[in-house]
Design an enzyme around this catalytic site. Structure first.
Site, short mmCIF file in Angstrom:
data_model
loop_
_atom_site.label_atom_id
_atom_site.label_comp_id
_atom_site.label_asym_id
_atom_site.label_seq_id
_atom_site.Cartn_x
_atom_site.Cartn_y
_atom_site.Cartn_z
N GLU A 171 0.79 -1.23 0.00
CA GLU A 171 0.00 0.00 0.00
C GLU A 171 0.83 1.28 0.00
OE1 GLU A 171 -3.08 0.11 2.90
OE2 GLU A 171 -3.92 -1.80 2.30
N GLU A 359 -5.34 -8.51 0.94
CA GLU A 359 -6.00 -8.15 2.20
C GLU A 359 -7.46 -7.88 1.93
OE1 GLU A 359 -4.43 -4.81 4.51
OE2 GLU A 359 -2.40 -5.55 4.18
#
Ligand code: GCO
Length: 457
Positions: A171, A359
């Site tokens: 991320e 995720e």
């Protein structure tokens, strides 16, 4: 309740089910065996940055309990474990001496996974930058990208022979915008110019790291994990639709375009390009090397409207209200259709390799009662989102696996320990782990897939 055995029929036999964690969120032992502070150690010790001034000193004490944690993963029946390596354990000052004791820890961890038949999916950077690098500017300095490349080499030389896959960054949206523009994550800056520097040097670091991985461990599939946002317009007005496109460029495009197209998005560049650092001649070539896979982290959609304020800075958007009334305990809208439209849109815009959901999960803070945790809303969230993944597979998208976030409750960054994402409950006073209702359901599902896969095309 949806029977996991029946639900399993919707996935191919070699689909990989796994669980995910990150070093700073679970390890603790922040001063053990030569580890030095990361920017998160410093940040969590500043007043007003992290809820309750919680920190990572103990966390889930995974550094000491890794064997029983791996037993737990094994007992849950999943075949993949996604974890990250703490740079400050390996090269404690970011550059300079290598800490063998830090490497030994991950050596044992990876061997422990292999011994249990669990695949090792490693992330090299999940936000714990060695604090010493802040002296040079952290991610706003070009030198950090080269320090990251060297750290990559150290990891791949020692561990590369046993990794099933490696991701350079987790991320970058968070470590760039959330950390340098919005000030929510370490180092807590609120400065567009700094953020634009962090952006380009993070992208460069990704590319330099890919180079190092290819050179040292050419057989390890390399990827990048992105929390792409489904940027949905708050209304169907032309202004809001244009705002959603700008939001796409700003929140997704600045990572996807350089990596998968070798350029920065046009509108973004004309608005902010003059404030970026110098892009050197080969940078975009280095950044856009072919990847074997990419990871999508998805939780909630991003709804935006046009910001009517005169002179509003790009992307000039404001948040639009949620459509679904269902929210998790952290306040995020639950809206699974956005996962489907997001994947479809990204494959439409870019030539992407195979995808893992690296995720997905939900924050609900139920505690243990009579030895059990009844977290039905989390279970519902998993069913709903996994169902979308099954639909995507049916529609022909190359979805190869799914990692639940998270194996266990852990340090939820600026929210400290009060927000719980685990399939397993952690009692932070006793470190007792209790598998939640959702965890039992997920195990029953994962148990239907003993093979796991990794066949990047
Ligand atoms: C992430 C984070 C996790 C968070 C999770 C919930 O990659 O966003 O990796 O560390 O805990 O996303 O906010």
């Amino acid at each position: 309740m949806i029977d996991p055995k029946l639900f399993a029929d919707r996935f191919p036999g070699d689909f990989l089910f796994g669980v995910a964690t990150a070093s700073f969120q679970i390890e603790g032992a922040s001063k053990a065996d030569g580890r030095k502070p990361s920017i998160w150690d410093a940040f969590s010790n500043m007043p007003g940055r992290v809820f309750g001034r919680h920190n990572g000193d103990v966390a889930c004490d995974h550094y000491n309990r890794w064997e029983s944690d791996l037993d737990l993963i094994k007992a849950m029946g999943v075949t993949g474990y996604r974890f990250s390596i703490a740079w400050p354990r390996i090269v404690p000052e970011g550059t300079g001496p290598i800490n063998e004791a830090g490497l030994d820890f991950y050596d044992r961890l990876i061997d422990g996974l292999k011994a249990r038949g669990i695949k090792a999916y490693t992330t090299l950077y999940h936000w714990d930058l060695p604090l010493a690098l802040m002296g040079d500017g952290g991610w706003t300095a070009r030198s950090t990208a080269y320090a990251f490349q060297r750290y990559t080499k150290v990891i791949m030389e020692r561990l590369g022979d046993r990794l099933d896959a490696v991701a350079t960054f987790n991320e970058p949206w968070c470590s760039v915008w959330l950390s340098h523009l919005y000030g929510i994550h370490a180092p807590g800056e609120r400065n567009m110019d700094a953020a634009l520097h962090a952006l380009h040097y993070t992208n460069l670091a990704h590319g330099l790291s890919v180079q190092a991985i290819r050179e040292i461990a050419p057989n390890v599939p390399v990827g990048l994990v992105l929390n792409a946002h489904e940027t949905l317009p708050g209304s169907d007005s032309a202004a809001d639709i244009a705002a959603a496109e700008r939001a796409h460029q700003f929140h997704n495009g600045v990572f996807f375009d350089p990596v998968f197209k070798g350029e920065y998005p046009a509108d973004f560049l004309s608005a902010l390009g003059s404030r970026m650092p110098k892009i050197e001649e080969n940078d975009l070539e280095i950044i856009s090397q072919k990847l074997d896979w990419w990871g999508l982290n998805y939780y909630t959609p991003m709804r935006v409207s046009d910001d009517p304020a005169p002179g509003a800075e790009f992307p000039a958007t404001i948040g639009a209200p949620p459509v679904s009334k269902v929210q998790t305990d952290i306040g995020w809208e639950v809206y699974a259709p956005a996962l489907k439209s997001l994947v479809a849109r990204l494959y439409g815009r870019y030539e992407l390799p195979v995808c893992y959901i690296t995720e997905n999960g939900a924050c609900y803070n139920m505690e243990v009662e009579n030895g059990a945790v009844d977290d039905q809303p989390r279970l519902d969230y998993y069913v709903e989102h996994l169902s979308v993944v099954a639909d995507l597979i049916q529609d022909g998208y190359p979805m190869h696996g799914y990692f639940a976030w998270s194996l266990m409750d852990n340090f939820e960054w600026a929210e400290g320990y009060r927000m719980r994402f685990g399939l397993v409950h952690v009692d932070y006073d006793t470190q007792v782990r209790t598998v939640k209702k959702s965890g039992k359901w997920y195990s029953a599902l994962a148990a239907e897939f003993p093979k796991g896969n990794f066949k990047p095309d």
